[in-house]
Design an enzyme around this catalytic site. Structure first.
Site, PDB file in Angstrom:
ATOM      1  N   HIS A   5       0.837  -1.190   0.000  1.00 20.07           N
ATOM      2  CA  HIS A   5       0.000   0.000   0.000  1.00 20.07           C
ATOM      3  C   HIS A   5       0.882   1.255   0.000  1.00 20.07           C
ATOM      4  O   HIS A   5       2.087   1.177   0.189  1.00 20.07           O
ATOM      5  CB  HIS A   5      -0.850   0.079   1.274  1.00 20.07           C
ATOM      6  CG  HIS A   5      -1.659  -1.114   1.605  1.00 20.07           C
ATOM      7  ND1 HIS A   5      -3.039  -1.151   1.478  1.00 20.07           N
ATOM      8  CD2 HIS A   5      -1.313  -2.343   2.106  1.00 20.07           C
ATOM      9  CE1 HIS A   5      -3.502  -2.317   1.882  1.00 20.07           C
ATOM     10  NE2 HIS A   5      -2.470  -3.059   2.271  1.00 20.07           N
TER      11      HIS A   5
ATOM     12  N   GLU B  38       2.495  -0.884   4.429  1.00 22.49           N
ATOM     13  CA  GLU B  38       2.262   0.471   3.945  1.00 22.49           C
ATOM     14  C   GLU B  38       3.605   1.161   3.699  1.00 22.49           C
ATOM     15  O   GLU B  38       4.491   1.124   4.551  1.00 22.49           O
ATOM     16  CB  GLU B  38       1.481   1.284   4.982  1.00 22.49           C
ATOM     17  CG  GLU B  38       0.085   0.779   5.266  1.00 22.49           C
ATOM     18  CD  GLU B  38      -0.963   1.331   4.300  1.00 22.49           C
ATOM     19  OE1 GLU B  38      -0.578   2.081   3.372  1.00 22.49           O
ATOM     20  OE2 GLU B  38      -2.151   1.009   4.499  1.00 22.49           O
TER      21      GLU B  38
ATOM     22  N   HIS C  58      -2.477  -2.944  -3.387  1.00 23.64           N
ATOM     23  CA  HIS C  58      -3.864  -2.768  -2.962  1.00 23.64           C
ATOM     24  C   HIS C  58      -4.756  -2.552  -4.182  1.00 23.64           C
ATOM     25  O   HIS C  58      -5.896  -3.001  -4.224  1.00 23.64           O
ATOM     26  CB  HIS C  58      -3.946  -1.576  -2.005  1.00 23.64           C
ATOM     27  CG  HIS C  58      -5.155  -1.585  -1.142  1.00 23.64           C
ATOM     28  ND1 HIS C  58      -5.463  -0.559  -0.278  1.00 23.64           N
ATOM     29  CD2 HIS C  58      -6.155  -2.493  -0.991  1.00 23.64           C
ATOM     30  CE1 HIS C  58      -6.586  -0.833   0.361  1.00 23.64           C
ATOM     31  NE2 HIS C  58      -7.033  -1.996  -0.056  1.00 23.64           N
TER      32      HIS C  58
ATOM     33  N   ASP D  38      -3.389   2.445  -4.856  1.00 26.68           N
ATOM     34  CA  ASP D  38      -2.032   2.302  -4.330  1.00 26.68           C
ATOM     35  C   ASP D  38      -1.469   0.891  -4.528  1.00 26.68           C
ATOM     36  O   ASP D  38      -2.243  -0.060  -4.646  1.00 26.68           O
ATOM     37  CB  ASP D  38      -1.993   2.687  -2.843  1.00 26.68           C
ATOM     38  CG  ASP D  38      -2.983   1.895  -1.984  1.00 26.68           C
ATOM     39  OD1 ASP D  38      -4.134   1.715  -2.409  1.00 26.68           O
ATOM     40  OD2 ASP D  38      -2.591   1.460  -0.890  1.00 26.68           O
TER      41      ASP D  38
END
Length: 215
Positions: free
Chosen positions: A39, A121, A157, A167
């Site tokens: 992400h 992330e 994602h 993303d």
């Protein structure tokens, strides 16, 4: 030189910052961790180095800190890891547990990707290139997670929630990620060759070459 990570038997990575998130729960019985989801995130959007991502993942957002944060009220999300712009890694949820990062999602006919995935992330946006330190940390973390879990696939994602998410975005270089992963794997093979075949195969999104580092 890339960082080296070690994921313990409890699913927590050694030598990274740890901020426990309440936004997590147990995986379904028998759910093997086979998918890694990449992400990007920044809070406020486009601003880096703030504490707000960690605050979001741990349920401590100051909604008065920025007007845009009003939209975050009641939102309960988390990720297993965040990779900062300088390559520093923060972990919020043990790999054995289910973080709430994927939302409505599907992969290879299976829905609810949170059940069988780990979320990473990257601090960033769809419109800003990622840093070398982030690719290095992501690749090293991928290897460490492969040693602990039976990962078979990596997706963005955007790939598991098409039309809803974008993303890690067009400026994330999957090829660069793969190349660094391959380099680290070769380095590992030099000292631990007997372990490498167990996690050499890793499939990436359609259109991106499968990782097959040459000997």
């Amino acid at each position: 030189m890339a960082a080296r990570f070690d994921v313990g038997a409890d699913g927590w990575c050694h030598d990274v910052l740890r901020y426990d998130s309440p936004h997590a729960d147990a995986r379904p019985d028998g759910a093997a961790v086979t998918l890694l989801v990449v992400h990007n995130i920044s809070l406020p959007a486009g601003q880096f180095g703030t504490p707000h991502v960690s605050d979001l993942f741990t349920g401590r957002v100051d909604y008065n800190a920025d007007p845009a944060f009003a939209d975050l009220r009641g939102l309960k999300v988390s990720s297993h890891f965040l990779v900062r712009r300088d390559g520093r890694v923060i972990q919020y949820v043990a790999g054995d547990a289910r973080a709430w990062h994927a939302g409505k999602s599907a992969f290879q006919g299976r829905t609810a990707c949170n059940d069988f995935s780990i979320g990473i992330e990257l601090e960033g946006t769809d419109t800003v290139p990622f840093e070398t330190a982030q690719y290095e940390a992501l690749a090293a973390l991928t290897l460490a997670l492969q040693e602990r879990y039976p990962l078979t696939d990596v997706q963005g994602h955007e790939h598991i929630a098409p039309g809803r998410k974008t993303d890690p975005g067009p400026l994330f270089s999957w090829q660069r990620y793969i190349e660094i992963w391959g380099r680290l794997l070769k380095e590992k093979a030099a000292g631990e060759g007997r372990l490498v075949p167990a996690y050499r195969q890793l499939r990436f999104p359609v259109g991106v070459p499968e990782s097959q580092p040459k000997n």
